[in-house]
Design a protein around this motif. Structure first.
Motif, mmCIF file in Angstrom:
data_model
loop_
_atom_site.group_PDB
_atom_site.id
_atom_site.type_symbol
_atom_site.label_atom_id
_atom_site.label_comp_id
_atom_site.label_asym_id
_atom_site.label_seq_id
_atom_site.Cartn_x
_atom_site.Cartn_y
_atom_site.Cartn_z
ATOM 1 N N THR A 161 12.698 -33.235 -23.052
ATOM 2 C CA THR A 161 13.724 -34.132 -23.587
ATOM 3 C C THR A 161 15.130 -33.545 -23.464
ATOM 4 O OG1 THR A 161 13.353 -33.200 -25.803
ATOM 5 C CG2 THR A 161 12.105 -35.182 -25.212
ATOM 6 N N ASP A 162 15.232 -32.222 -23.352
ATOM 7 C CA ASP A 162 16.539 -31.570 -23.261
ATOM 8 C C ASP A 162 16.391 -30.347 -22.366
ATOM 9 O OD1 ASP A 162 18.917 -30.123 -23.608
ATOM 10 O OD2 ASP A 162 19.133 -30.746 -25.704
ATOM 11 N N GLU A 163 16.711 -30.520 -21.077
ATOM 12 C CA GLU A 163 16.516 -29.426 -20.125
ATOM 13 C C GLU A 163 17.337 -28.200 -20.493
ATOM 14 O OE1 GLU A 163 17.121 -30.590 -16.110
ATOM 15 O OE2 GLU A 163 15.612 -32.202 -16.143
ATOM 16 N N ASP A 164 18.585 -28.397 -20.896
ATOM 17 C CA ASP A 164 19.458 -27.255 -21.200
ATOM 18 C C ASP A 164 18.925 -26.453 -22.379
ATOM 19 O OD1 ASP A 164 21.156 -27.913 -19.124
ATOM 20 O OD2 ASP A 164 22.468 -29.135 -20.387
ATOM 21 N N ALA A 165 18.470 -27.141 -23.422
ATOM 22 C CA ALA A 165 17.923 -26.436 -24.585
ATOM 23 C C ALA A 165 16.671 -25.653 -24.205
ATOM 24 C CB ALA A 165 17.611 -27.426 -25.696
ATOM 25 N N LEU A 166 15.847 -26.236 -23.352
ATOM 26 C CA LEU A 166 14.643 -25.555 -22.887
ATOM 27 C C LEU A 166 15.002 -24.287 -22.123
ATOM 28 C CD1 LEU A 166 11.619 -25.306 -22.131
ATOM 29 C CD2 LEU A 166 12.056 -26.924 -20.271
ATOM 30 N N LEU A 167 15.933 -24.392 -21.206
ATOM 31 C CA LEU A 167 16.308 -23.239 -20.384
ATOM 32 C C LEU A 167 16.950 -22.145 -21.230
ATOM 33 C CD1 LEU A 167 17.685 -25.170 -17.275
ATOM 34 C CD2 LEU A 167 15.489 -23.993 -17.466
ATOM 35 N N ARG A 168 17.791 -22.520 -22.204
ATOM 36 C CA ARG A 168 18.416 -21.512 -23.057
ATOM 37 C C ARG A 168 17.371 -20.746 -23.860
ATOM 38 N NH1 ARG A 168 22.311 -25.621 -23.979
ATOM 39 N NH2 ARG A 168 21.246 -26.172 -25.935
ATOM 40 N N ALA A 169 16.385 -21.471 -24.404
ATOM 41 C CA ALA A 169 15.346 -20.814 -25.191
ATOM 42 C C ALA A 169 14.531 -19.857 -24.331
ATOM 43 C CB ALA A 169 14.438 -21.867 -25.821
ATOM 44 N N ALA A 170 14.254 -20.250 -23.079
ATOM 45 C CA ALA A 170 13.485 -19.379 -22.190
ATOM 46 C C ALA A 170 14.278 -18.140 -21.806
ATOM 47 C CB ALA A 170 13.069 -20.158 -20.945
ATOM 48 N N VAL A 171 15.576 -18.304 -21.550
ATOM 49 C CA VAL A 171 16.437 -17.157 -21.209
ATOM 50 C C VAL A 171 16.491 -16.187 -22.381
ATOM 51 C CG1 VAL A 171 18.810 -16.469 -20.735
ATOM 52 C CG2 VAL A 171 17.797 -18.377 -19.473
ATOM 53 N N ASP A 172 16.541 -16.702 -23.591
ATOM 54 C CA ASP A 172 16.560 -15.836 -24.775
ATOM 55 C C ASP A 172 15.300 -14.996 -24.879
ATOM 56 O OD1 ASP A 172 19.022 -16.812 -25.486
ATOM 57 O OD2 ASP A 172 18.262 -18.237 -26.974
ATOM 58 N N ARG A 173 14.232 -15.453 -24.256
ATOM 59 C CA ARG A 173 12.977 -14.700 -24.223
ATOM 60 C C ARG A 173 12.910 -13.725 -23.050
ATOM 61 N NH1 ARG A 173 8.410 -16.571 -26.761
ATOM 62 N NH2 ARG A 173 8.967 -17.308 -28.840
ATOM 63 N N GLY A 174 13.966 -13.658 -22.258
ATOM 64 C CA GLY A 174 13.980 -12.754 -21.128
ATOM 65 C C GLY A 174 13.523 -13.363 -19.822
ATOM 66 N N TRP A 175 13.333 -14.686 -19.827
ATOM 67 C CA TRP A 175 12.873 -15.372 -18.613
ATOM 68 C C TRP A 175 13.992 -15.477 -17.600
ATOM 69 C CZ3 TRP A 175 14.912 -20.245 -17.194
ATOM 70 C CH2 TRP A 175 14.302 -20.866 -16.083
ATOM 71 N N GLU A 176 13.631 -15.357 -16.329
ATOM 72 C CA GLU A 176 14.566 -15.577 -15.234
ATOM 73 C C GLU A 176 13.964 -16.595 -14.279
ATOM 74 O OE1 GLU A 176 15.520 -11.975 -13.293
ATOM 75 O OE2 GLU A 176 16.445 -11.024 -15.052
ATOM 76 N N PRO A 177 14.742 -17.594 -13.872
ATOM 77 C CA PRO A 177 14.197 -18.614 -12.964
ATOM 78 C C PRO A 177 13.901 -18.026 -11.593
ATOM 79 C CG PRO A 177 16.563 -18.879 -13.213
ATOM 80 C CD PRO A 177 16.163 -17.823 -14.198
ATOM 81 N N LEU A 178 13.027 -18.689 -10.882
ATOM 82 C CA LEU A 178 12.724 -18.290 -9.516
ATOM 83 C C LEU A 178 13.969 -18.445 -8.648
ATOM 84 C CD1 LEU A 178 9.251 -20.035 -8.982
ATOM 85 C CD2 LEU A 178 9.671 -17.572 -9.191
ATOM 86 N N PRO A 179 14.081 -17.688 -7.583
ATOM 87 C CA PRO A 179 15.206 -17.870 -6.665
ATOM 88 C C PRO A 179 15.234 -19.296 -6.114
ATOM 89 C CG PRO A 179 14.009 -15.841 -6.163
ATOM 90 C CD PRO A 179 13.189 -16.587 -7.170
#
Length: 320
Positions: free
Chosen positions: A12-30
């Motif tokens: 429902t909110d892509e930006d909120a999802l991505l921010r939460a994942a980054v806070d966990r140390g996640w990095e997107p694929l190239p």
């Protein structure tokens, strides 16, 4: 032990999802490894957060778990050593099917209030040892079971028409209504077998429409009744207050699905066909089959009448 989890999310909110994942140390694929269908690697972000009770920026649509004990004696193998893909069966979806195929209100519905009128015991349920206080198939239970059988019959006829004589595993569809819910040994059945299976649902529905308990008289009808009992509770959901079902008399035995399973079958042997540890038990020559007295559960024998049950009219034909 093997435990598999199924999650389905609506983002429902892509930006909120991505921010939460980054806070966990996640990095997107190239970017070079991402496709046009998921350019922001939302899948990777969700996978990082699936252990959270609430995944930020999403709505959880489905959460299921499946567990099984693995045994070397039964031929089970760990995923790393398995030559075949690991397949786990989760509960089938019902919402889309019920929206598409629930019988219309104008369709003629049997008078279940009259057909399955309940009886009141003189003890009024106050005597725990009363032999007359037995579970009753009530109008509301009969109505939902009948609905499930009619819907399953229509789905099976639709499946049979689309599949023809194709093996289920070879057909290019993941939206079958019935036949992918049945034991794998039936997946190679031909068109005629599938139409007979569809008629098995109709035959049990006809039992109810006549005021009789569903009377499975062959393996196919036992399987049909198992599926109907599984589906019937789903037809309680999302019913409007003015629905005809809600006008049926209420009773303390309403929706006794466990009692249906306990009382409407001679045995539950057909369910063994879903378990890998019983591989081969469908064959009467198999030692486990002979030890347990299972009988012939091979696909070709599914419509052979049981010796102690009535035989269906061979001239009844097919509804569709």
């Amino acid at each position: 032990m093997r435990i598999a989890h199924l999650y389905e999310f609506h983002v429902t909110d892509e930006d909120a999802l991505l921010r939460a994942a980054v806070d966990r140390g996640w990095e997107p694929l190239p970017a070079s490894e991402l496709g046009d269908d998921d350019p922001r690697d939302l899948i990777g972000a969700v996978m990082t957060l699936t252990e959270d009770p609430d995944v930020a920026g999403t709505q959880t649509l489905e959460e299921q778990s499946s567990a099984e004990l693995l045994s070397v004696e039964d031929g089970d193998e760990l995923a790393d050593w398995s030559a075949a893909p690991i397949v786990t069966r989760f509960t089938h979806g019902w919402r889309l099917r019920s929206q598409q195929t629930r019988p219309a209100a104008e369709d003629q519905t049997p008078n279940f209030a009259a057909l399955f009128a309940t009886r009141d015991c003189p003890c009024k349920g106050e005597d725990e040892d009363c032999e007359d206080c037995v579970w009753q198939l009530t109008p509301r239970t009969a109505d939902l079971l009948h609905t499930a059988l009619v819907v399953l019959a229509d789905q099976a006829y639709d499946d049979a028409q689309r599949l023809g004589d194709q093996f289920l595993s070879d057909a290019d569809s993941s939206t079958w209504g019935v036949f992918d819910r049945m034991p794998p040994l039936t997946w190679t059945a031909d068109h005629r077998w599938r139409r007979r299976m569809a008629r098995a649902f109709d035959d049990l529905a006809a039992d109810l429409a006549k005021g009789n308990w569903p009377n499975p008289n062959c393996t196919a009808e036992e399987m049909a009744l198992h599926l109907a009992i599984e589906d019937a509770p789903t037809y309680l959901e999302d019913r409007p207050a003015e629905d005809n079902h809600n006008t049926l008399p209420e009773h303390e035995d309403d929706y006794g699905w466990d009692s249906c399973s306990d009382l409407m079958f001679q045995d539950h042997d057909v369910l063994m066909l879903f378990h890998s540890k019983f591989t081969g038990i469908e064959d009467p020559d198999h030692p486990a089959n002979q030890f347990l007295g299972v009988g012939d559960l091979r696909e070709a024998a599914w419509f052979a009448p049981f010796d102690n049950r009535g035989i269906r009219d061979p001239r009844r034909g097919f509804r569709r």
